[in-house]
Design a protein around this motif. Structure first.
Motif, short mmCIF file in Angstrom:
data_model
loop_
_atom_site.label_atom_id
_atom_site.label_comp_id
_atom_site.label_asym_id
_atom_site.label_seq_id
_atom_site.Cartn_x
_atom_site.Cartn_y
_atom_site.Cartn_z
N ARG A 147 47.81 51.46 26.12
CA ARG A 147 46.64 49.79 25.42
C ARG A 147 48.31 49.43 24.62
N TYR A 148 49.87 50.62 25.17
CA TYR A 148 50.71 49.67 23.95
C TYR A 148 51.89 49.00 25.01
N GLU A 149 51.92 49.53 26.06
CA GLU A 149 52.46 48.23 27.12
C GLU A 149 51.62 47.51 27.61
N SER A 150 50.17 47.54 27.88
CA SER A 150 49.30 46.14 28.42
C SER A 150 48.30 46.13 27.85
N HIS A 151 47.23 45.54 28.81
CA HIS A 151 46.09 44.89 28.18
C HIS A 151 45.72 44.89 29.61
N GLN A 152 45.85 45.66 30.66
CA GLN A 152 45.08 45.83 31.94
C GLN A 152 45.27 47.30 32.62
N VAL A 153 44.69 47.87 32.68
CA VAL A 153 44.49 48.67 33.88
C VAL A 153 44.95 49.84 33.13
N GLN A 154 43.99 50.76 32.47
CA GLN A 154 44.19 51.45 31.19
C GLN A 154 44.24 53.20 31.54
N THR A 155 43.18 52.81 32.77
CA THR A 155 42.39 54.69 33.16
C THR A 155 42.18 54.71 34.01
N LEU A 156 42.81 55.69 34.90
CA LEU A 156 42.22 55.70 35.94
C LEU A 156 41.00 55.01 36.50
N LYS A 157 39.76 55.38 36.39
CA LYS A 157 38.32 55.06 36.06
C LYS A 157 39.27 53.62 36.58
N GLU A 158 39.40 53.10 35.65
CA GLU A 158 39.45 51.14 35.89
C GLU A 158 40.30 50.91 37.11
N GLY A 159 41.54 51.46 37.08
CA GLY A 159 42.50 51.68 38.17
C GLY A 159 42.05 52.22 39.53
N VAL A 160 40.33 53.09 39.83
CA VAL A 160 39.80 53.30 41.15
C VAL A 160 38.86 52.09 40.92
N HIS A 161 38.38 51.03 40.32
CA HIS A 161 37.92 49.61 40.38
C HIS A 161 39.04 48.59 40.97
N PHE A 162 39.87 48.78 40.25
CA PHE A 162 40.87 47.72 40.70
C PHE A 162 41.34 47.92 42.17
N LEU A 163 41.21 49.26 42.99
CA LEU A 163 42.10 49.27 43.87
C LEU A 163 40.68 48.34 44.46
N GLU A 164 39.59 49.04 44.21
CA GLU A 164 38.60 48.49 45.22
C GLU A 164 38.21 47.03 46.14
N LYS A 165 38.88 45.92 44.45
CA LYS A 165 38.69 44.76 44.73
C LYS A 165 39.76 44.35 45.57
#
Length: 274
Positions: A147-165
């Motif tokens: 969160r101190y470096e980006s406002h997007q994709v901050q957890t691996l779970k969010e990352g998996v959802h991102f890849l699926e999109k």
């Protein structure tokens, strides 16, 4: 035995010949090369590291705002990745060209327009980058920051959802122990759940120092990596003590401190039978 490398940017603007010599002396197997397309000759870089018996595992990108709502800024960022992919091909490391890391603009921690809109821009830009890389037979790894470096994709779970999109066959996640220390309640569990979506792994302890200098449970994380059958390299991305986490140069003697930290990290990782 899993290979261990380090990011070259941690040594600042040191010539790659010196970095290669340091890395070899320390006992690492290779590097994650900084994608400085303007200052580093890729042909020379490929030869310098190959001559030392070192592999270029991956590429750290320069900052590029691929989710900016301004289409001109966003296009310039995507264009940088096109140049970076062409630059990587000139390294000529066959049959395994380096992976290319991808992320948004580091230190942009809030949306300019809306979170929803910029998340969609991130998906669209990453699709373009992956398509360009696919044509060059290059793998992309999207780095999950904090969160101190980006406002997007901050957890691996969010990352998996991102890849699926994004739905790109050549896209996986770059998991970073330091970022997970901030964002994940259970980093080892997050790695386990992400499974085969993990394409690369960065390591630094909870204080961004050497493995063993902080409180991160690396035994659990490496066990999780083994369980998901991730046998790729561990890339050390550590920093010498001092202010400004975005500036690796901590003053006189910082490179020698880094050498000792890297040696300590190698010993710690090897002790975990990784």
């Amino acid at each position: 035995m899993r290979h261990i490398g380090c990011c070259t940017w941690i040594f600042g603007n040191e010539p790659i010949e010196q970095t290669a010599q340091r890395v070899k002396k320390i006992g690492l197997n290779g590097v994650e090369l900084h994608g400085d397309i303007h200052s580093i000759n890729p042909v020379q870089a490929g030869k310098v590291f190959a001559d030392k018996g070192l592999e270029i595992f991956s590429i750290t990108p320069g900052d590029a705002d691929i989710s900016n709502p301004d289409s001109a800024i966003r296009q310039k960022a995507v264009d940088y990745y096109k140049k970076l992919i062409d630059w990587v091909l000139k390294i000529d490391q066959q049959p395994n060209p380096p992976m290319v890391s991808c992320h948004g603009l580091v230190q942009r921690i809030r949306p300019i327009s809306t979170q929803e809109e910029e998340n969609q821009f991130l998906i669209e830009s990453t699709k373009q980058i992956c398509n360009m890389a696919q044509q060059a037979n290059i793998e992309i790894v999207f780095e999950v920051l904090n969160r101190y470096e980006s406002h997007q994709v901050q957890t691996l779970k969010e990352g998996v959802h991102f890849l699926e999109k994004v739905k790109a066959q050549n896209l996986r996640l770059l998991a970073d122990a330091y970022h997970m220390n901030i964002e994940e309640a259970n980093p080892a569990g997050a790695l386990q759940e992400a499974g085969t979506y993990i394409g690369l792994y960065h390591a630094a302890d909870s204080n961004r120092g050497a493995i063993g200098e902080g409180h991160t449970d690396f035994k659990a994380q490496i066990m999780a990596l083994n369980n998901i059958q991730y046998y790729g390299p561990i890339i050390l991305e550590i920093a010498a003590p001092g202010p400004d986490p975005f500036n690796t140069n901590k003053g006189e003697g910082f490179k020698e401190i880094l050498e000792q930290q890297l040696k300590k990290s190698i010993e710690s990782i090897r002790a975990l039978n990784s």
